[in-house]
Motif scaffolding. Sequence first.
Motif, PDB file in Angstrom:
ATOM      1  N   LYS A   1     -21.996 -49.510  24.200  1.00 58.57           N
ATOM      2  CA  LYS A   1     -20.812 -50.364  24.074  1.00 58.57           C
ATOM      3  C   LYS A   1     -19.806 -49.685  23.167  1.00 58.57           C
ATOM      4  N   MET A   2     -18.538 -49.690  23.592  1.00 66.12           N
ATOM      5  CA  MET A   2     -17.499 -49.178  22.703  1.00 66.12           C
ATOM      6  C   MET A   2     -16.964 -50.339  21.858  1.00 66.12           C
ATOM      7  N   TYR A   3     -17.246 -50.280  20.584  1.00 72.12           N
ATOM      8  CA  TYR A   3     -16.793 -51.345  19.691  1.00 72.12           C
ATOM      9  C   TYR A   3     -15.332 -51.162  19.307  1.00 72.12           C
ATOM     10  N   VAL A   4     -14.896 -49.907  19.201  1.00 71.92           N
ATOM     11  CA  VAL A   4     -13.521 -49.640  18.795  1.00 71.92           C
ATOM     12  C   VAL A   4     -12.950 -48.479  19.596  1.00 71.92           C
ATOM     13  N   ASP A   5     -11.824 -48.703  20.234  1.00 69.56           N
ATOM     14  CA  ASP A   5     -11.063 -47.610  20.839  1.00 69.56           C
ATOM     15  C   ASP A   5     -10.143 -47.076  19.745  1.00 69.56           C
ATOM     16  N   PRO A   6     -10.293 -45.802  19.356  1.00 76.83           N
ATOM     17  CA  PRO A   6      -9.493 -45.289  18.237  1.00 76.83           C
ATOM     18  C   PRO A   6      -7.982 -45.359  18.459  1.00 76.83           C
ATOM     19  N   THR A   7      -7.547 -45.459  19.716  1.00 76.68           N
ATOM     20  CA  THR A   7      -6.099 -45.558  19.965  1.00 76.68           C
ATOM     21  C   THR A   7      -5.545 -46.920  19.568  1.00 76.68           C
ATOM     22  N   THR A   8      -6.448 -47.880  19.290  1.00 76.78           N
ATOM     23  CA  THR A   8      -5.992 -49.237  18.948  1.00 76.78           C
ATOM     24  C   THR A   8      -6.106 -49.541  17.451  1.00 76.78           C
ATOM     25  N   GLN A  42     -19.400 -41.600  27.224  1.00 75.73           N
ATOM     26  CA  GLN A  42     -18.527 -42.767  27.214  1.00 75.73           C
ATOM     27  C   GLN A  42     -17.330 -42.513  26.296  1.00 75.73           C
ATOM     28  N   ALA A  43     -17.608 -41.931  25.138  1.00 71.34           N
ATOM     29  CA  ALA A  43     -16.514 -41.613  24.213  1.00 71.34           C
ATOM     30  C   ALA A  43     -15.568 -40.578  24.823  1.00 71.34           C
ATOM     31  N   LEU A  44     -16.132 -39.581  25.489  1.00 71.57           N
ATOM     32  CA  LEU A  44     -15.303 -38.540  26.091  1.00 71.57           C
ATOM     33  C   LEU A  44     -14.448 -39.083  27.229  1.00 71.57           C
ATOM     34  N   ASP A  45     -15.012 -39.982  28.017  1.00 73.30           N
ATOM     35  CA  ASP A  45     -14.313 -40.483  29.205  1.00 73.30           C
ATOM     36  C   ASP A  45     -13.348 -41.623  28.924  1.00 73.30           C
ATOM     37  N   GLY A  53      -4.449 -34.936  17.939  1.00 72.12           N
ATOM     38  CA  GLY A  53      -4.513 -33.491  17.767  1.00 72.12           C
ATOM     39  C   GLY A  53      -5.876 -33.080  17.258  1.00 72.12           C
ATOM     40  N   ALA A  54      -6.448 -33.839  16.331  1.00 69.09           N
ATOM     41  CA  ALA A  54      -7.780 -33.560  15.793  1.00 69.09           C
ATOM     42  C   ALA A  54      -8.768 -34.447  16.530  1.00 69.09           C
ATOM     43  N   ARG A  55      -9.760 -33.811  17.161  1.00 66.03           N
ATOM     44  CA  ARG A  55     -10.652 -34.551  18.054  1.00 66.03           C
ATOM     45  C   ARG A  55     -12.103 -34.317  17.649  1.00 66.03           C
ATOM     46  N   TYR A  56     -12.751 -35.363  17.147  1.00 68.90           N
ATOM     47  CA  TYR A  56     -14.117 -35.246  16.651  1.00 68.90           C
ATOM     48  C   TYR A  56     -14.991 -36.372  17.190  1.00 68.90           C
ATOM     49  N   ILE A  57     -16.208 -36.030  17.555  1.00 71.50           N
ATOM     50  CA  ILE A  57     -17.237 -37.037  17.830  1.00 71.50           C
ATOM     51  C   ILE A  57     -18.378 -36.749  16.870  1.00 71.50           C
ATOM     52  N   VAL A  58     -18.863 -37.776  16.201  1.00 68.82           N
ATOM     53  CA  VAL A  58     -20.013 -37.640  15.303  1.00 68.82           C
ATOM     54  C   VAL A  58     -21.147 -38.471  15.882  1.00 68.82           C
ATOM     55  N   LEU A  59     -22.181 -37.803  16.374  1.00 75.51           N
ATOM     56  CA  LEU A  59     -23.360 -38.480  16.914  1.00 75.51           C
ATOM     57  C   LEU A  59     -24.361 -38.662  15.777  1.00 75.51           C
ATOM     58  N   GLN A  81     -24.334 -29.470  29.586  1.00 75.49           N
ATOM     59  CA  GLN A  81     -23.293 -30.024  30.447  1.00 75.49           C
ATOM     60  C   GLN A  81     -22.366 -30.959  29.676  1.00 75.49           C
ATOM     61  N   VAL A  82     -22.937 -31.772  28.784  1.00 77.60           N
ATOM     62  CA  VAL A  82     -22.115 -32.665  27.966  1.00 77.60           C
ATOM     63  C   VAL A  82     -21.232 -31.840  27.025  1.00 77.60           C
ATOM     64  N   ARG A  83     -21.811 -30.762  26.474  1.00 79.06           N
ATOM     65  CA  ARG A  83     -21.034 -29.885  25.583  1.00 79.06           C
ATOM     66  C   ARG A  83     -19.815 -29.311  26.306  1.00 79.06           C
ATOM     67  N   LEU A  84     -19.985 -28.920  27.562  1.00 82.38           N
ATOM     68  CA  LEU A  84     -18.864 -28.374  28.332  1.00 82.38           C
ATOM     69  C   LEU A  84     -17.798 -29.444  28.591  1.00 82.38           C
ATOM     70  N   GLU A  85     -18.236 -30.688  28.795  1.00 86.67           N
ATOM     71  CA  GLU A  85     -17.269 -31.782  28.972  1.00 86.67           C
ATOM     72  C   GLU A  85     -16.456 -31.994  27.698  1.00 86.67           C
ATOM     73  N   ALA A  86     -17.106 -31.857  26.544  1.00 87.91           N
ATOM     74  CA  ALA A  86     -16.397 -31.987  25.267  1.00 87.91           C
ATOM     75  C   ALA A  86     -15.421 -30.830  25.078  1.00 87.91           C
ATOM     76  N   LYS A  87     -15.861 -29.625  25.410  1.00 85.82           N
ATOM     77  CA  LYS A  87     -15.003 -28.449  25.283  1.00 85.82           C
ATOM     78  C   LYS A  87     -13.761 -28.581  26.160  1.00 85.82           C
ATOM     79  N   TYR A  88     -13.936 -29.121  27.360  1.00 86.58           N
ATOM     80  CA  TYR A  88     -12.827 -29.323  28.284  1.00 86.58           C
ATOM     81  C   TYR A  88     -11.736 -30.187  27.651  1.00 86.58           C
ATOM     82  N   ARG A  89     -12.162 -31.171  26.845  1.00 83.35           N
ATOM     83  CA  ARG A  89     -11.217 -32.083  26.203  1.00 83.35           C
ATOM     84  C   ARG A  89     -10.797 -31.615  24.813  1.00 83.35           C
ATOM     85  N   GLY A  90     -11.351 -30.500  24.364  1.00 78.56           N
ATOM     86  CA  GLY A  90     -11.026 -29.999  23.033  1.00 78.56           C
ATOM     87  C   GLY A  90     -11.646 -30.808  21.918  1.00 78.56           C
ATOM     88  N   VAL A  91     -12.819 -31.392  22.168  1.00 81.41           N
ATOM     89  CA  VAL A  91     -13.481 -32.258  21.187  1.00 81.41           C
ATOM     90  C   VAL A  91     -14.637 -31.515  20.513  1.00 81.41           C
TER      91      VAL A  91
END
Length: 216
Positions: A1-8, A42-45, A53-59, A81-91
Amino acid sequence: KMYVDPTTVKDGKDFLAKVAELKPATVSSKLFSEDAYAGVMQALDEVNWNEFGARYIVLITDAGAVAGDDALSSTGLNADQVRLEAKYRGVAIYALHLKTAAGKNDHANAETQYNDLAMNPFLNKPLYYPVEAGDVGNFGRKVDALADAITGQVKAAYSGEDAAGSAAGADPGYVKNGKNDKSPAQPAAKPADPLAQDTALLGHAMQLAYLGEITG
């Protein structure tokens, strides 16, 4: 579940109010491993990373990830494969692995998975940080070090210093709005903690990548 969308999120108080419902699950899952890759995907998509500009995910986890070929995997993906999806988005992905006693038989497998997932192309090393015995004090210090390092970069950029986030590392195909993202990635001053040191180096690498992209 996404509790918070950072854009909001408006500010720190708003963030804490939005995550107030977050609580531990009361039902056990079938395996000790969890569908960690699903959470990362889910976070990436679902986050519009082009707004940052600064893009971080902390698992943060105490368990290994369900493998992509397991029937319980909702993504069918593995760490690389997940790592490549993150790289694609610059995360950049950080993994904080709590090595609790309950997961002792899973530690080695999880460490291998998360070292792969958190391998960073800028630093050529994984942003993987184990917390031995799941010690809450050690965990708190690592979270504080990471927060201090990232917010230090943000403040430096906000004060007018030239800085760029990991948006520079995104694949051109992901940039939907056609704009170059400029934003925070200034190294924190003399961090002693390895996690903070890596974050500062990552911020510096992001700046160099951005400058290289702009100047050719």
